[in-house]
Scaffold this motif. Structure first.
Motif, PDB file in Angstrom:
ATOM      1  N   TYR A  68       0.846  -1.180   0.000  1.00  0.00           N
ATOM      2  CA  TYR A  68       0.000   0.000   0.000  1.00  0.00           C
ATOM      3  C   TYR A  68       0.889   1.241   0.000  1.00  0.00           C
ATOM      4  CZ  TYR A  68      -3.738  -3.175   1.333  1.00  0.00           C
ATOM      5  OH  TYR A  68      -4.649  -4.202   1.362  1.00  0.00           O
ATOM      6  N   LEU A  69       0.487   2.238  -0.759  1.00  0.00           N
ATOM      7  CA  LEU A  69       1.181   3.523  -0.754  1.00  0.00           C
ATOM      8  C   LEU A  69       0.473   4.446   0.221  1.00  0.00           C
ATOM      9  CD1 LEU A  69       1.816   4.026  -4.569  1.00  0.00           C
ATOM     10  CD2 LEU A  69       3.472   3.407  -2.817  1.00  0.00           C
ATOM     11  N   THR A  70       1.214   4.939   1.179  1.00  0.00           N
ATOM     12  CA  THR A  70       0.655   5.827   2.196  1.00  0.00           C
ATOM     13  C   THR A  70       1.607   6.989   2.434  1.00  0.00           C
ATOM     14  OG1 THR A  70       1.701   4.511   3.935  1.00  0.00           O
ATOM     15  CG2 THR A  70      -0.583   3.976   3.411  1.00  0.00           C
ATOM     16  N   PRO A  71       1.076   8.126   2.845  1.00  0.00           N
ATOM     17  CA  PRO A  71       1.961   9.244   3.196  1.00  0.00           C
ATOM     18  C   PRO A  71       2.774   8.913   4.451  1.00  0.00           C
ATOM     19  CG  PRO A  71      -0.312   9.986   2.920  1.00  0.00           C
ATOM     20  CD  PRO A  71      -0.328   8.503   2.873  1.00  0.00           C
ATOM     21  N   PRO A  72       3.863   9.625   4.696  1.00  0.00           N
ATOM     22  CA  PRO A  72       4.715   9.318   5.849  1.00  0.00           C
ATOM     23  C   PRO A  72       4.041   9.560   7.197  1.00  0.00           C
ATOM     24  CG  PRO A  72       5.814  10.885   4.389  1.00  0.00           C
ATOM     25  CD  PRO A  72       4.462  10.637   3.834  1.00  0.00           C
ATOM     26  N   TRP A  73       2.998  10.361   7.268  1.00  0.00           N
ATOM     27  CA  TRP A  73       2.329  10.642   8.536  1.00  0.00           C
ATOM     28  C   TRP A  73       1.220   9.621   8.841  1.00  0.00           C
ATOM     29  CZ3 TRP A  73       2.334  13.958   4.368  1.00  0.00           C
ATOM     30  CH2 TRP A  73       1.157  14.029   3.636  1.00  0.00           C
ATOM     31  N   VAL A  74       1.123   8.583   8.046  1.00  0.00           N
ATOM     32  CA  VAL A  74       0.145   7.517   8.265  1.00  0.00           C
ATOM     33  C   VAL A  74       0.867   6.313   8.859  1.00  0.00           C
ATOM     34  CG1 VAL A  74      -1.407   5.904   7.111  1.00  0.00           C
ATOM     35  CG2 VAL A  74      -1.406   8.298   6.448  1.00  0.00           C
ATOM     36  N   ARG A  75       0.342   5.806   9.987  1.00  0.00           N
ATOM     37  CA  ARG A  75       0.932   4.638  10.644  1.00  0.00           C
ATOM     38  C   ARG A  75      -0.015   3.454  10.473  1.00  0.00           C
ATOM     39  NH1 ARG A  75       2.443   5.851  16.527  1.00  0.00           N
ATOM     40  NH2 ARG A  75       0.245   6.326  16.624  1.00  0.00           N
TER      41      ARG A  75
END
Length: 165
Positions: A68-75
């Protein structure tokens, strides 16, 4: 003038091909490592991912395995949904064991009860010299809820075995 001396033409010497390849390969590896660490997460087919956006506080669920591609602020906290055996460890003759499974439909109640964190890290630093088996992580969390007097919607007890004598 020696035959080894080159005439000075006033131009700067360009780096050799080896130096160029080293710089470009190092830069490429660094960028790929940054993108991998900052923008991707992976779940196995037997796992779910509870996703928390640290900026907005929004929670969502990743079902099914894959990248999955997620932004860096997503955990993303991964939880194994396969059945697992949990038990009460004892040196006595009586023992109790249960086969439990995390119920995906109750993931919101789980986060409301337990809070959001990386559940795998639960009790990772433990100095416990007296026991061979140390209960840690999601297995320990599920064991606590399986033996609770209250029934929770996020845990399914598949089989229960108790021996009294």
């Amino acid at each position: 003038m020696n035959s080894t001396d080159a005439p000075d033409t006033g131009q700067k010497k360009s780096p050799t091909l080896v130096k160029r390849l080293t710089v470009w390969s190092s830069l490429t590896i660094s960028v790929l490592l940054f993108l991998y660490c900052g923008f991707t997460d992976c779940t196995e087919p037997t796992q779910i991912g509870i996703v928390r956006n640290s900026v907005s506080g929004q929670l969502s669920l990743q079902q099914g395995g894959g990248w999955y591609l997620t932004p860096p602020w997503v955990r993303v906290a991964r939880i194994d949904t396969r059945p697992m055996r949990v038990s009460v460890a004892t040196a006595g003759r009586g023992f109790s064991a249960k086969l439990v499974q995390f119920d995906v439909s109750g993931w919101k109640e789980f986060v409301a009860t337990e809070g959001f964190r990386y559940y795998w890290w639960a009790n990772r630093i433990s100095i416990n010299f007296g026991y061979v088996e140390e209960h840690r992580g999601m297995k320990d969390i599920l064991r606590g809820y399986a033996y609770s007097a209250k029934k929770y919607p996020f845990i399914r007890i598949l089989n229960e075995y108790q021996q009294d004598k």
